[in-house]
Design an enzyme around this catalytic site. Structure first.
Site, PDB file in Angstrom:
ATOM      1  N   ASP A   1     -14.649   3.031   7.287  1.00  0.00           N
ATOM      2  CA  ASP A   1     -13.612   3.946   6.803  1.00  0.00           C
ATOM      3  C   ASP A   1     -14.160   4.835   5.693  1.00  0.00           C
ATOM      4  O   ASP A   1     -13.890   6.035   5.659  1.00  0.00           O
ATOM      5  CB  ASP A   1     -12.396   3.173   6.286  1.00  0.00           C
ATOM      6  CG  ASP A   1     -11.396   4.125   5.641  1.00  0.00           C
ATOM      7  OD1 ASP A   1     -10.928   5.027   6.357  1.00  0.00           O
ATOM      8  OD2 ASP A   1     -11.139   4.006   4.436  1.00  0.00           O
TER       9      ASP A   1
ATOM     10  N   HIS B   1       0.854  -1.188   0.000  1.00  0.00           N
ATOM     11  CA  HIS B   1       0.000   0.000   0.000  1.00  0.00           C
ATOM     12  C   HIS B   1       0.888   1.236   0.000  1.00  0.00           C
ATOM     13  O   HIS B   1       1.852   1.320   0.755  1.00  0.00           O
ATOM     14  CB  HIS B   1      -0.888   0.007   1.250  1.00  0.00           C
ATOM     15  CG  HIS B   1      -1.783   1.204   1.318  1.00  0.00           C
ATOM     16  ND1 HIS B   1      -3.030   1.219   0.741  1.00  0.00           N
ATOM     17  CD2 HIS B   1      -1.609   2.428   1.859  1.00  0.00           C
ATOM     18  CE1 HIS B   1      -3.583   2.402   0.932  1.00  0.00           C
ATOM     19  NE2 HIS B   1      -2.736   3.157   1.619  1.00  0.00           N
TER      20      HIS B   1
HETATM   21  N1  URA Z   1      -5.177   7.207   2.740  1.00  0.00           N
HETATM   22  C1  URA Z   1      -6.203   6.573   3.365  1.00  0.00           C
HETATM   23  O1  URA Z   1      -6.667   5.522   2.931  1.00  0.00           O
HETATM   24  N2  URA Z   1      -6.703   7.154   4.484  1.00  0.00           N
HETATM   25  C2  URA Z   1      -6.236   8.296   5.002  1.00  0.00           C
HETATM   26  O2  URA Z   1      -6.718   8.742   6.025  1.00  0.00           O
HETATM   27  C3  URA Z   1      -5.170   8.948   4.330  1.00  0.00           C
HETATM   28  C4  URA Z   1      -4.651   8.355   3.197  1.00  0.00           C
END
Ligand code: URA
Length: 433
Positions: free
Chosen positions: A161, A82
């Site tokens: 999220d 990632h």
């Molecule tokens: N990338 C993400 O997935 N979340 C964040 O808070 C910042 C960058």
């Protein structure tokens, strides 16, 4: 339990209990907690931070708020990478086939471009026919059969999220270390891989502007991953200058293919080898240096490029385009940016250059904007290079003629030419394991 009391606890710098955090995440996803309550709590977290335990609990709750991919049916070690986001960052296109060509199972869910930063899914969609949306069954089948599959994030993965990120985006609470760490790691935990390498960018084009901030974020994310039983490493790499020389979706695929063929930009190749080396180290228990050497051998032998072609074909992409990059659709307009003075390039602000490519059409100004896959920038000079007046600095590509003037202005503002040669900053600052 009342959300009002949870907000008041965080406002008063108390440590939230696991139950309080669980109550908040579950309640918000179910729509039982109002956006204004959630916003107030996010701001209190932004201002007062979170302890390690609070951050771990928040991450696990967010990860478990939707589907958790079960990769246990896949033989072999599952790996993921990632990037925290950058300009010209096409490393997934190179790293994933390198490690898959060694037998590691690369199961990756990627994102689209965000602001001035590019996204792997947009780059892959620049390849004719490439499909980035597969069912969980087809995703797992592809990983089993080809050792590699990259798809877009499904709506049911870490929905907490998704909701909290959108709220943070509109309440000035994105830039909080525990909130960034839990946001990234909740998605990685839900995506299921055993070994995760995080490419934490630092510099003008990154969320973390200094190496110190990048290190703090890296340590938090590695701790969260370890506490969930995953093997995690974080590579802190430079994003003060764009990575490689091509920015924009088709242009980045073309540059990735150059590296896979053993050519291409040296900085891009080096970052990819370090990332791949660390994935191999986590998976096989060798040192990162040994992992790096193995990765290099896969590039040299052509095995990584063969695996890349297998991967592209397995998701419906055109191999003809990969073999003949001149078949990627060309932008109607190209504009050369010429140096107006002599000297050395002292800085190239990556965020401004990324924004210049967005103006040309390579990214989205608004969430639902479409992308011009042919748009972007090819850099002819980079930080520390010598430039003579009249030299070609970069070429802009676009199908929107009107965008050229403002993109050029922003590009020129991003560059500083001075008489002194600057020492290059490190490409890799540190690896945290
Ligand atoms: N990338 C993400 O997935 N979340 C964040 O808070 C910042 C960058």
């Amino acid at each position: 339990m009342r959300i009002y009391d949870i907000i008041a606890h965080k406002r008063d710098k108390a440590e939230l209990s696991d139950e309080e955090i669980r109550y908040f995440v579950k309640g918000y996803v179910k729509g039982e907690i109002e956006h204004y309550h959630a916003s107030a709590l996010l701001m209190a977290i932004y201002l007062n931070g979170m302890t390690e335990r609070e951050t771990v609990t928040l991450t696990k709750e967010m990860a478990e708020s939707g589907d958790m991919l079960d990769l246990s049916g896949i033989d072999g070690i599952t790996v993921d990478k990632h990037s925290t986001g950058g300009v010209g960052d096409k490393t997934t296109l190179i790293v994933a086939p390198i490690v898959a060509s060694l037998g590691l199972k690369t199961a990756k869910m990627s994102g689209r471009g965000l602001g001035h930063t590019g996204g792997t899914i947009d780059k892959l969609e620049a390849i004719k026919g490439f499909c980035t949306s597969l069912s969980p069954e087809a995703f797992t089948e592809n990983v089993k059969k080809h050792g590699i599959c990259v798809v877009g994030q499904s709506g049911d993965l870490a929905p907490a999220d998704k909701m909290l990120y959108a709220l943070r985006d509109s309440t000035a609470t994105v830039g909080s270390m525990p909130l960034i760490a839990s946001s990234i790691m909740s998605k990685k935990l839900a995506a299921g891989a055993q070994c995760i390498v995080l490419d934490v960018k630092t510099g003008s084009g990154a969320f973390m502007k200094t190496p110190e901030e990048a290190e703090e974020l890296s340590r938090k994310m590695v701790d969260i991953g370890n506490s969930a039983g995953r093997r995690v490493a974080a590579v802190i790499s430079d994003m003060d200058t764009p990575l490689g020389k091509n920015i924009g979706n088709s242009l980045e695929v073309i540059e990735a293919v150059e590296v896979l063929k053993g050519k291409g930009s040296e900085d891009l190749r080096e970052v990819c080898l370090v990332l791949a080396g660390n994935i191999i180290a986590l998976a096989e228990g060798v040192t990162a240096e040994e992992g790096c050497k193995k990765a290099e051998a896969q590039l040299e032998s052509g095995a990584a490029f063969e695996k890349f072609k297998e991967f592209i074909a397995s998701q419906g992409g055109s191999l003809e385009q990969i073999e003949n990059p001149e078949l990627f659709p060309k932008a109607e307009f190209c504009h050369r940016i010429i140096a107006r003075e002599s000297g050395y390039i002292e800085r190239m602000n990556a965020e401004m250059i990324g924004s210049s490519s967005v103006i040309l059409g390579a990214g989205r100004a608004k969430k639902d904007d479409s992308i011009d896959f042919a748009a972007g920038i090819i850099l002819n000079k980079k930080t520390c290079d010598r430039v003579e007046k009249g030299d070609l600095l970069a070429t802009l590509y676009t199908n929107n003629k009107k965008s050229i003037e403002s993109a050029e202005r922003l590009f020129l503002d991003a560059i500083k030419i001075s008489s002194n040669k600057k020492e290059p900053s490190p490409l890799i600052y540190k690896v945290i394991r």
